[in-house]
Design a protein around this motif. Structure first.
Motif, PDB file in Angstrom:
ATOM      1  N   ARG A   1       1.334  -1.113  -0.061  1.00 12.93           N
ATOM      2  CA  ARG A   1       0.045   0.361   0.431  1.00 12.93           C
ATOM      3  C   ARG A   1       0.731   1.155  -0.271  1.00 12.93           C
ATOM      4  O   ARG A   1       1.586   1.440   1.245  1.00 12.93           O
ATOM      5  N   VAL A   2       0.700   2.153  -0.817  1.00 13.82           N
ATOM      6  CA  VAL A   2       1.542   3.287  -1.644  1.00 13.82           C
ATOM      7  C   VAL A   2       0.749   4.469  -0.772  1.00 13.82           C
ATOM      8  O   VAL A   2      -0.339   4.509  -1.338  1.00 13.82           O
ATOM      9  N   PHE A   3       0.881   5.276  -0.039  1.00 16.60           N
ATOM     10  CA  PHE A   3       0.545   6.449   0.463  1.00 16.60           C
ATOM     11  C   PHE A   3       0.940   7.916   0.004  1.00 16.60           C
ATOM     12  O   PHE A   3       2.061   7.326  -0.691  1.00 16.60           O
ATOM     13  N   ASP A   4       0.389   8.980   0.515  1.00 20.14           N
ATOM     14  CA  ASP A   4       1.035  10.512   0.368  1.00 20.14           C
ATOM     15  C   ASP A   4       2.361  10.387   0.796  1.00 20.14           C
ATOM     16  O   ASP A   4       3.298  11.392   1.102  1.00 20.14           O
ATOM     17  N   ASP A   5       2.046  10.323   2.021  1.00 22.52           N
ATOM     18  CA  ASP A   5       3.646  10.134   3.700  1.00 22.52           C
ATOM     19  C   ASP A   5       4.368   8.706   3.746  1.00 22.52           C
ATOM     20  O   ASP A   5       4.298   8.389   4.771  1.00 22.52           O
ATOM     21  N   GLY A   6       4.210   7.616   2.886  1.00 21.82           N
ATOM     22  CA  GLY A   6       4.887   6.248   3.564  1.00 21.82           C
ATOM     23  C   GLY A   6       4.262   5.062   1.812  1.00 21.82           C
ATOM     24  O   GLY A   6       3.615   5.280   1.628  1.00 21.82           O
ATOM     25  N   ALA A   7       4.435   4.370   3.014  1.00 16.96           N
ATOM     26  CA  ALA A   7       4.306   2.518   2.510  1.00 16.96           C
ATOM     27  C   ALA A   7       4.441   1.656   3.114  1.00 16.96           C
ATOM     28  O   ALA A   7       5.061   1.579   3.695  1.00 16.96           O
ATOM     29  N   ALA A   8       4.156   0.956   2.694  1.00 17.52           N
ATOM     30  CA  ALA A   8       4.351  -0.313   3.653  1.00 17.52           C
ATOM     31  C   ALA A   8       3.313  -1.778   2.841  1.00 17.52           C
ATOM     32  O   ALA A   8       2.603  -1.899   1.829  1.00 17.52           O
ATOM     33  N   TRP A   9       4.049  -3.141   3.497  1.00 13.73           N
ATOM     34  CA  TRP A   9       3.970  -4.315   2.592  1.00 13.73           C
ATOM     35  C   TRP A   9       3.898  -5.028   3.729  1.00 13.73           C
ATOM     36  O   TRP A   9       3.878  -5.189   4.774  1.00 13.73           O
ATOM     37  N   ARG A  10       3.206  -6.113   3.243  1.00 14.06           N
ATOM     38  CA  ARG A  10       2.861  -7.726   4.502  1.00 14.06           C
ATOM     39  C   ARG A  10       2.706  -8.812   3.019  1.00 14.06           C
ATOM     40  O   ARG A  10       2.663  -8.466   1.691  1.00 14.06           O
ATOM     41  N   ALA A  11       3.579 -10.433   3.438  1.00 18.77           N
ATOM     42  CA  ALA A  11       3.425 -11.340   2.965  1.00 18.77           C
ATOM     43  C   ALA A  11       2.188 -11.908   3.125  1.00 18.77           C
ATOM     44  O   ALA A  11       1.895 -12.017   4.471  1.00 18.77           O
ATOM     45  N   ILE A  12       1.815 -12.594   2.793  1.00 19.19           N
ATOM     46  CA  ILE A  12       0.497 -13.692   3.480  1.00 19.19           C
ATOM     47  C   ILE A  12       1.005 -14.957   2.624  1.00 19.19           C
ATOM     48  O   ILE A  12       0.639 -14.999   1.261  1.00 19.19           O
ATOM     49  N   VAL A  13       1.216 -16.005   2.635  1.00 14.37           N
ATOM     50  CA  VAL A  13       1.522 -17.212   2.468  1.00 14.37           C
ATOM     51  C   VAL A  13       0.321 -18.460   3.032  1.00 14.37           C
ATOM     52  O   VAL A  13       0.661 -18.703   4.310  1.00 14.37           O
TER      53      VAL A  13
ATOM     54  N   ALA B   1       9.970   7.490   9.314  1.00 11.37           N
ATOM     55  CA  ALA B   1      10.045   6.407  10.593  1.00 11.37           C
ATOM     56  C   ALA B   1       9.544   4.924  10.311  1.00 11.37           C
ATOM     57  O   ALA B   1       8.807   4.787   9.104  1.00 11.37           O
ATOM     58  N   ILE B   2      10.213   4.354  10.832  1.00 11.13           N
ATOM     59  CA  ILE B   2       9.848   2.553  10.522  1.00 11.13           C
ATOM     60  C   ILE B   2       9.368   1.316  11.867  1.00 11.13           C
ATOM     61  O   ILE B   2       9.864   1.902  13.218  1.00 11.13           O
ATOM     62  N   THR B   3       8.462   0.962  11.281  1.00 11.02           N
ATOM     63  CA  THR B   3       7.966   0.593  12.591  1.00 11.02           C
ATOM     64  C   THR B   3       6.823  -0.671  11.910  1.00 11.02           C
ATOM     65  O   THR B   3       7.190  -0.527  10.616  1.00 11.02           O
ATOM     66  N   GLU B   4       6.137  -0.850  12.540  1.00  6.30           N
ATOM     67  CA  GLU B   4       5.629  -1.969  11.854  1.00  6.30           C
ATOM     68  C   GLU B   4       3.607  -2.100  12.143  1.00  6.30           C
ATOM     69  O   GLU B   4       3.437  -1.328  13.262  1.00  6.30           O
TER      70      GLU B   4
ATOM     71  N   PRO C   1       2.864  -8.894   9.591  1.00  5.10           N
ATOM     72  CA  PRO C   1       2.261  -7.825   9.852  1.00  5.10           C
ATOM     73  C   PRO C   1       2.450  -6.825   8.889  1.00  5.10           C
ATOM     74  O   PRO C   1       3.807  -6.954   8.485  1.00  5.10           O
ATOM     75  N   TRP C   2       2.054  -5.884   8.806  1.00  6.25           N
ATOM     76  CA  TRP C   2       2.896  -4.027   7.840  1.00  6.25           C
ATOM     77  C   TRP C   2       4.457  -3.753   8.381  1.00  6.25           C
ATOM     78  O   TRP C   2       4.063  -3.550   9.353  1.00  6.25           O
ATOM     79  N   ARG C   3       4.566  -4.197   6.898  1.00  2.00           N
ATOM     80  CA  ARG C   3       6.088  -3.479   7.567  1.00  2.00           C
ATOM     81  C   ARG C   3       5.836  -1.401   7.297  1.00  2.00           C
ATOM     82  O   ARG C   3       5.424  -2.008   5.622  1.00  2.00           O
TER      83      ARG C   3
END
Length: 934
Positions: free
Chosen positions: A119-131, A197-200, A239-241
């Protein structure tokens, strides 16, 4: 706008194989771009903000049962969707915006197909894996990493578990390899202006990730709380990174973390975060200021009264309310009965009660670690009338600890109980899914100033580090000079504005706040905000300048983390018209003092703010001000309404209704004689439509304090004093009856020479009266005979002692029992707080003992103990406060009534400290024969 992924091929990294690559996964307006590629057989991603690369190609993937999902991958055709939503929120803002481009990308690793979501936002991005998968599988780690640009500066701390650390800033290359960095980690990118800023976020029972410094400017994900991996049944969803990108204002206002979490279950939370029983508010807290004595039962109603006077919605009873030593189990009642009494009392003051519980069993009481304990606790709390719980000592991000968070919050919701997690890790969006999580610690808060020092830069770094993950229970604001420790009172007040906590717990003594020149700002400070802006000049660790809006009123809090400084506070955020500005500045001569003033300002004005090193500033800017701003009063209360426009027309009501043209017009202070909801509105003039609505409650006065500790050397004559707050009139009796206005009025100390009960009450001219205070006074008996049966020869039902094992025929230190130079062969050597319980047999007719402070602590000036004797939970004899160097012994000679079942002996600290309280029961035991008639 075309929201599908562009299919041009990115330039592959060195050594890349010719597999498909995807690029230009963008935010809705193109500020942020995420690129995926395959390099050296590894799936990697990178992030740009505009044309600036803010994250170099970094690995991603998860390892399950030894298979690295992220290596040897093939990418399929992505599916792109647009999310454009908003929902009510609390804390930094009242509305969260969830606007992004979402991409679901099929991935094949070996023979297994899985899905990467971005997911890409104006103020950042996040990804997750679903296996996908079935049965139990073991996750042993991830390839997740963040490859930062050279020259980056990193803000982090490494104190795992409770997350109570002080952030430091270091050049990326200066951080030693294998250093653990706890998320959120904030990065100042080279060139200035942009930060990461890096979190989950999300997946609340997946082991918590930390970062580890690796070679080449890389931060990679590690799981220190589950280093050997953990089992997951069925599908594995990470979780979303999360990577936030932007200036400081963008980071503070970023909604990504909670956007990535599921909305609340409507069965538990019918109106989501606005469900009526979920109510943010200011909260008074007693542990920091008083420690254990603050939990003593006799203090609780007074604290509730002062919470009401401070216009606090809640009062938090901290650790100790289930401990027998703190007076919650007197007179045969258990602590739940006392809690119900407190909750009922608090309800009459408009105050809700939170209570403390540990996750595991502690000396303060049982834990809530399993379902049976939790349900028992919640059922009792609901019966008592409690509103919330502060649950402590979690201290981990392991899967087991995170499952506890989930189970506890959701079960609390079944009982409509709010939760404050302490000894906690960082939040990762749980408050969206469990909106009854009102706040959590996970921060090195003000409590550390009791035994350590929080440096000023800590205050100025937290808003841009830890608080980026979500709310935090910092428990702000002390005005006591010995606890400022490099800060100022003005800075301490500003921290309550800047640090976000929907349950805003105030740490200092309520009497300190009530006596301060800023008490009305405290009464009116919102716990949640409609809008937040980070002001120009803010810099992590140096300066945190925030403007926050609640309704039409703006607040400014400035925290100076560095040397003395001048700050130009421009006010364009105010909007049209004039505002009444109430300003709190540093006193240049005294860090504990505050310069408090007011002036009228507009958006075109600029205020010069001079701050000491570690100083600060608070301002409230309003069209209409009410003083006092709600709260409780005793007797009567005058309320002053002031508009920024002197010519404005103000009308008001006292029944909570919105004022209209026929409502009373404000011409001078409004005198309140009874409880009401005062509502005031500007009807004409600048600020028209501005409305304030605040509850006022008339309280009876608090009960007087009766001090009967002053006994003469014989113990047969007591001097009794009585005091009331604000020197209100006290009336008393000495025959056990309840006093009225015709009873004796206390004017000077009273002498008592016989067993009696002194009963006193505050009674005002308008008929208001306090609850009666009762103090039973016992005259010391003559020295009793020795017992026929010594306690030290009997098996106790219960025998406990602080600091060491109870002594049988010896002192607590193992010495012979000695009192005033006399040695006793028989007795109990204890240390307050101590309890001894024995069975009463039918042939026992009297209990006799000499109680006192053992000679082994004769040199101590701090020893003080009160001895008490209960028969079947009824108090039948009590000593005054015995002290070293004064009256230090007491005689007990107590007839036992027919049918008496047990005797309980208490040796309690009398002054809140049990240092050197060596308490002996000497020649203590029972006499079988009936006493001779006098």
């Amino acid at each position: 706008m075309n929201h599908t992924i562009k299919t041009f091929v990115l330039a592959l990294l060195s050594g890349a194989v010719a597999w498909p690559c995807w690029g230009a996964m963008t935010s809705p307006d193109g500020k942020v771009t995420v690129a995926l590629s395959i390099a050296d057989g590894r799936l990697v991603y990178s992030i740009k903000h505009g044309s600036t690369e803010v994250l170099r190609p970094s690995a991603l993937g998860v390892t399950i049962d030894g298979v690295d999902f992220g290596r040897a991958t093939v990418l399929g055709e992505p599916v792109a969707t647009r999310i454009d939503d908003s929902y009510p929120w609390r804390g930094v803002k009242s509305t969260a915006v969830n606007r992004c481009n979402a991409y679901a990308i099929p991935v094949t690793s070996g023979a297994t197909a899985w899905r990467l979501e971005v997911r890409v936002f104006d103020d950042g991005a996040a990804w997750r894996a679903i296996v996908p998968g079935e049965g139990g599988r073991t996750v042993t780690g991830e390839a997740s990493s963040w490859l930062l640009p050279a020259g980056s500066k990193v803000w982090y701390h490494s104190r795992a578990g409770s997350y109570e650390g002080i952030h430091e800033c270091r050049e990326l290359d200066e951080i030693e390899e294998r250093t653990i960095l706890l998320m959120p980690v904030t990065v100042e990118l080279p060139g200035g202006g942009l930060h990461l800023a890096i979190t989950e976020a999300g997946e609340f029972t997946y082991s918590g990730m930390s970062l580890e410094k690796a070679a080449g400017g890389m931060l990679r994900g590690v799981f220190p709380h589950d280093p050997n991996g953990w089992r997951i049944e069925g599908e594995v969803c990470t979780p979303w990174r999360v990577t936030m990108v932007g200036g400081l204002d963008a980071l503070v206002n970023c909604d990504i973390v909670h956007n990535l979490c599921p909305p609340p279950d409507k069965k538990l939370y019918p109106e989501g975060i606005r469900t009526p029983w979920i109510e943010p508010g200011r909260c008074l807290w007693q542990w920091w200021a008083y420690s254990d004595p603050g939990t003593q039962w006799q203090n609780q109603k007074r604290f509730v009264d002062m919470a009401a006077m401070l216009n606090c919605r809640y009062y938090l009873v901290d650790a100790g309310w289930e401990n027998k030593d703190f007076g919650w189990m007197d007179n045969g009642r258990d602590s739940w009965a006392k809690l119900k009494e407190l909750c009922d009392y608090a309800a009459t003051r408009g105050v809700g009660i939170f209570v403390w519980r540990g996750r595991t069993d502690t000396p303060q009481g049982p834990g809530v670690g399993n379902e049976n304990q939790q349900r028992d606790f919640f059922e009792n709390l609901v019966k008592a009338g409690g509103r919330g719980v502060k649950v402590d000592y979690i201290g981990s991000e392991s899967v087991g600890a995170l499952e506890f968070y989930r189970d506890f919050a959701l079960r609390a919701a079944e009982y409509q109980i709010m939760v404050n997690f302490h000894g906690a890790n960082k939040p990762r969006g749980e408050a969206r899914t469990w909106p009854n999580e009102m706040t959590r610690e996970g921060v090195m808060g003000l409590e550390h100033n009791k035994w350590d020092t929080l440096p000023p830069h800590h205050y100025a770094s937290l808003p841009f580090t830890r608080f980026l993950a979500g709310h935090g229970d910092f428990t702000p604001t002390t005005f006591q000079p010995n606890f400022l420790k490099g800060t100022t009172s003005a800075q301490q007040l500003a921290s309550a504005v800047v640090f976000t906590s929907p349950i805003l717990c105030w740490a200092d003594k309520p009497e300190v706040y009530l006596a301060s020149p800023v008490v009305d700002l405290i009464r009116g400070m919102p716990p949640v905000w409609d809008e937040t802006r980070v002001l120009p000049g803010s810099k992590i660790g140096k300066l945190a300048a925030f403007a926050r809006r609640s309704g039409s009123t703006w607040w400014v809090g400035i925290l100076n983390g560095g040397d003395a400084a001048e700050y130009a506070l421009d006010l364009p955020f105010l909007g049209k018209g004039r505002y009444l500005a109430e300003l709190v500045r540093d006193d240049p001569a005294d860090p504990a003092a505050m310069q408090v003033g007011s002036e009228r300002v507009s958006a075109s004005d600029s205020l010069q703010v001079a701050m000491r090193a570690g100083g600060g500033f608070t301002g409230r800017f309003a069209k209409l001000v009410m003083s006092p701003h709600g709260g409780a009063f005793i007797g009567g209360q005058q309320v002053v309404l002031t508009a920024a426009d002197p010519a404005a027309e103000i009308r008001y009501t006292l029944d909570g209704s919105t004022p209209g043209a026929r409502s009373p017009r404000y011409t001078g202070p409004v005198t309140l004689k009874e409880s009401c909801v005062l509502t005031a509105s500007i009807m004409r003039g600048d600020g028209r439509g501005t409305t304030l609505r605040e509850p006022f409650r008339k309280m009876p006065p608090g009960p007087p304090a009766i001090d009967a500790a002053a006994a003469d050397a014989t113990g047969k004559r007591f001097t009794v004093t009585m005091t009331a707050e604000a020197d209100r009139p006290v009336f008393f009796t000495t025959d056990g009856s309840e006093p009225d206005s015709s009873s004796s009025r206390y004017r000077e100390p009273v002498t008592v020479t016989a067993d009696t009960a002194v009963t006193a009450a505050v009674i005002l001219d308008d008929g208001s009266r306090s609850e009666p205070a009762v103090e039973r006074i016992f005259i010391m008996a003559d020295e009793p005979p020795k017992p026929d049966v010594h306690l030290s020869d009997l098996e106790p039902l219960r025998l406990t002692s602080d600091w060491a094992e109870p002594g049988i025929n010896r002192s607590i230190d193992g010495n012979p029992l000695r009192l005033n130079g006399r040695t006793y062969a028989k007795g109990l050597g204890l240390h307050a707080n101590a309890t001894a319980v024995y069975r009463c047999r039918p042939e026992y007719r009297r209990f006799v003992a000499i109680a006192g402070l053992d000679d082994e602590i004769k040199s101590s000036t701090e020893a003080s103990v009160v001895f008490e004797c209960y028969i079947d939970d009824q108090l039948v004899q009590k000593s005054p406060l015995l002290k070293s160097g004064a009256l230090n012994f007491w005689h007990f000679d107590v007839p036992l009534p027919e049918g008496a079942k047990q005797i309980r002996l208490e040796a309690g600290t009398g002054d809140g400290s049990n240092k050197a309280d060596h308490a002996d029961w000497l020649d203590a035991g029972f006499i079988r024969a009936r006493p001779a008639s006098p």
